[in-house]
Design an enzyme around this catalytic site. Structure first.
Site, PDB file in Angstrom:
ATOM      1  N   PHE A 152      44.797  38.674  37.803  1.00 36.58           N
ATOM      2  CA  PHE A 152      44.387  37.596  37.878  1.00 36.58           C
ATOM      3  C   PHE A 152      45.419  36.764  38.440  1.00 36.58           C
ATOM      4  CE2 PHE A 152      42.379  33.674  35.631  1.00 36.58           C
ATOM      5  CZ  PHE A 152      41.776  33.222  36.818  1.00 36.58           C
ATOM      6  N   LEU A 251      47.504  38.864  33.820  1.00 37.11           N
ATOM      7  CA  LEU A 251      47.945  37.506  34.411  1.00 37.11           C
ATOM      8  C   LEU A 251      49.242  37.545  34.873  1.00 37.11           C
ATOM      9  CD1 LEU A 251      46.959  35.874  31.121  1.00 37.11           C
ATOM     10  CD2 LEU A 251      45.545  36.202  33.137  1.00 37.11           C
ATOM     11  N   ASP A 252      49.029  37.470  36.455  1.00 36.27           N
ATOM     12  CA  ASP A 252      50.193  37.623  37.209  1.00 36.27           C
ATOM     13  C   ASP A 252      51.151  36.322  37.062  1.00 36.27           C
ATOM     14  OD1 ASP A 252      51.780  38.839  39.576  1.00 36.27           O
ATOM     15  OD2 ASP A 252      51.129  36.864  40.389  1.00 36.27           O
ATOM     16  N   ALA A 253      52.421  36.436  37.149  1.00 36.51           N
ATOM     17  CA  ALA A 253      53.329  35.346  37.241  1.00 36.51           C
ATOM     18  C   ALA A 253      52.925  34.167  36.240  1.00 36.51           C
ATOM     19  CB  ALA A 253      53.376  34.963  38.587  1.00 36.51           C
ATOM     20  N   ILE A 254      52.529  34.507  35.436  1.00 37.51           N
ATOM     21  CA  ILE A 254      51.838  33.403  34.475  1.00 37.51           C
ATOM     22  C   ILE A 254      52.901  32.437  33.934  1.00 37.51           C
ATOM     23  CG2 ILE A 254      51.870  34.846  32.223  1.00 37.51           C
ATOM     24  CD1 ILE A 254      48.593  32.708  33.733  1.00 37.51           C
TER      25      ILE A 254
END
Length: 584
Positions: A152, A251-254
């Site tokens: 995501f 949760l990418d690069a969140i």
């Protein structure tokens, strides 16, 4: 291959209870987002409650997925393995079934959505599978054999996304979906993972230009989650992924999610509040589904995304592990790794580490800051360059640059070019490094190029000019099958890792939540003791190129199925097990 428990009746009761407590749990978190705007905070709470109620009825009445000693992830792209004339996702399902089997329980599919750059991380449409990869039913086919992790990319979209083009055009539906900071916004302290400008000019249909926030580059435009409509749509997409079969969502690069004038715009309290809200909603409607935060930052910052251990991410990446394991084998000393591992927190029963050595990105170096000295970090960078790889850099608030990551296959980082011809040495070293990964508390994740024994894709690097392409080669299914039959390196690493994973899966002391104690036995070995109420395992790895005597490590070795006397050869591994009786 999926292991499940808990009856549907019990789960339905839990879901009803979860919805009842949703508003009280969300309200204080929404106030963190909008401390001076009660109406906005309430809109977020009511919107999330509405989504939870809607998706609870859409989710299948399945039982809760388990996380235990058998849990292991394989990380890959949807087109990591391809065959002409077949959708790549269909090929991937078939080839994983054939070659990997039940050695892993979960498959992490890196972004599978239409995209324009960054190998999938500039998403055009969150809700559709890239037609070049297949369709949602192809994803479901992989889900028949494995639990699924979906990516995501919530921080930003592609500049070609209909959301962004609609925002540029003044479409009311996308008003405030993106950020165009004016001169009153102080961006001087913003922390960047890239050296490109923070703001990028875009042309509106009427010819006027607007500067939008682009943390990761001009084709990845940051979303404005301070706008309730944006946050709620992202929440809806998160729940749609769970409906589609995701049992873990990454949760990418969140860490960059929330922006605030005069701050570094990383790790802000509002970012943590958003993740906590998603945790509340997910636990309420799909208990057992796990949130994994991806924050490639120093360890002390990274672990803040676990909250109190029960209220934020279920798992965080163990980003310091790849450079520290590499440093151990390069230096022949486990001192840095041992000291760091001994300092790790006990995360309790609700959260755990996501342990890995290699991924689609490079070997991140920021998490090693404060653990490895600048001289030791530079030595690893020089090694990557000498082995055909690259080193990438990042900027801070000022003009200084620091090593951000090493771009090289993990195999090539571990093994000197002069030693490549010694296949047995290559296999032993790769397996020894992964034995450290598999012995530590947490769930292990293995990159597809690691399990298939791949070397750096120098042609892909040269052709693209993109450093990270060095470790993202697409494998032809038929060529891979042939190489697994005839290439002793590929075959030896695959079979060796499968054996390690299979043995590990049967040992309760390797549960992600079992006790961990780091043993300081000899600078040339890394040793960890794992303990549960039924078993003790002492996992010991020689990281040096010389034999080592380790007094006290003797007994039944799970790997050789024989007694060992504590003498380890170069790159040797022992898992010495002791079954506990009631007297213990």
């Amino acid at each position: 291959m999926s292991r499940l428990h808990q009856t549907n009746e019990d789960l339905r009761t839990e879901l009803e209870r979860g919805l009842e407590g949703l508003r009280p749990a969300l309200t204080p978190l929404a106030r963190v987002l909008h401390p001076r705007d009660a109406a906005r905070a309430q809109a977020v709470v009511e919107g999330m409650h509405r989504l939870a109620a809607t998706f609870r009825d859409r989710l299948p009445e399945t039982r809760r997925p388990v996380v235990d000693e058998a849990t292991a992830y394989l990380i890959c792209y949807g087109d990591s393995i391809c065959r002409d004339g077949q959708p790549p996702l269909a090929t991937l399902a078939q080839e994983l079934r054939t070659h990997v089997g039940d050695a892993v329980t979960d498959v992490h599919l890196l972004p599978i959505f239409p995209w324009t750059s960054d190998d999938g991380f500039a998403v055009v449409d969150y809700r559709e599978v890239d037609p070049e990869l297949g369709q949602w039913h192809d994803v479901a086919e992989i889900g028949r054999d494995y639990q699924l992790m979906l990516d995501f990319v919530a921080n930003h979209t592609s500049a070609s996304s209909p959301w962004f083009t609609g925002w540029l055009a003044g479409d009311e539906r996308y008003r405030d979906y993106y950020l165009a900071p004016g001169p009153e916004i102080d961006t001087s302290k913003v922390v960047r993972p890239r050296t490109t400008p923070l703001l990028h000019p875009f042309e509106r249909p009427d010819g006027h230009q607007v500067a939008a926030w682009t943390t990761f580059g001009p084709d990845q435009v940051d979303l404005n989650v301070a706008n309730p409509a944006t946050l709620l749509e992202l929440t809806e997409i998160l729940l749609e992924y769970i409906v589609a079969g995701a049992t873990t969502v990454r949760l990418d690069a969140i860490g960059y999610l929330w922006k605030e004038s005069g701050t570094g715009c990383i790790h802000l309290p509002a970012t943590h509040a958003v993740i906590k809200m998603w945790r509340v909603v997910v636990d309420a409607v799909a208990p057992g589904v796990r949130l994994l935060t991806e924050t490639n930052v120093p360890h002390a910052e990274n672990i803040t995304y676990l909250g109190d251990g029960s209220d934020e991410a279920h798992m965080v990446y163990q980003f310091a592990l790849p450079p520290l394991v590499l440093h151990s084998f390069v230096s022949g000393s486990s001192r840095r790794l041992t000291d760091w591992a001994a300092s790790l927190e006990d995360l309790g029963d609700d959260a755990t580490w996501f342990n890995f050595l290699a991924s689609h990105d490079g070997i991140g170096m920021r998490p090693a800051q404060g653990i490895l000295s600048p001289h030791e970090q530079e030595a690893l960078a020089r090694r990557a360059l000498a082995h055909g790889g690259r080193a990438s850099y990042a900027t801070g608030p000022g003009p200084e640059r620091s090593i951000y990551e090493l771009n090289v296959s993990y195999l090539d980082a571990l093994v000197d070019p002069s030693e490549r011809a010694d296949v047995e040495h290559v296999i032993r070293r790769v397996l020894a490094a992964h034995a450290i990964l598999l012995g530590l508390a947490g769930v292990p994740a293995i990159y597809y190029h690691s399990i298939f024994g791949s070397t750096s894709d120098l042609d892909g690097l040269a052709d693209s000019g993109i450093n990270r392409r060095i470790n993202r080669e697409r494998l032809d299914a038929d060529t891979l099958a042939d190489e697994l039959r005839h290439d002793p390196r590929r075959r030896g690493i695959l079979n060796g890792l499968k054996r390690l994973l299979t043995i590990r899966a049967g040992q309760p002391a390797f549960s992600p939540f079992a006790q961990q104690r780091i043993l300081d036995l000899d600078e040339r070995v890394f040793a960890v003791e794992r303990r549960c109420d039924r078993q003790i395992i002492r996992a010991v790895v020689n990281v040096s190129s010389e034999p080592v005597d380790v007094p006290g490590i003797s007994g039944w070795d799970l790997l050789t199925e024989s007694r060992v006397d504590g003498r380890l050869g170069p790159d040797d591994v022992v898992w010495v097990a002791e079954t506990l009786t009631a007297a213990h």
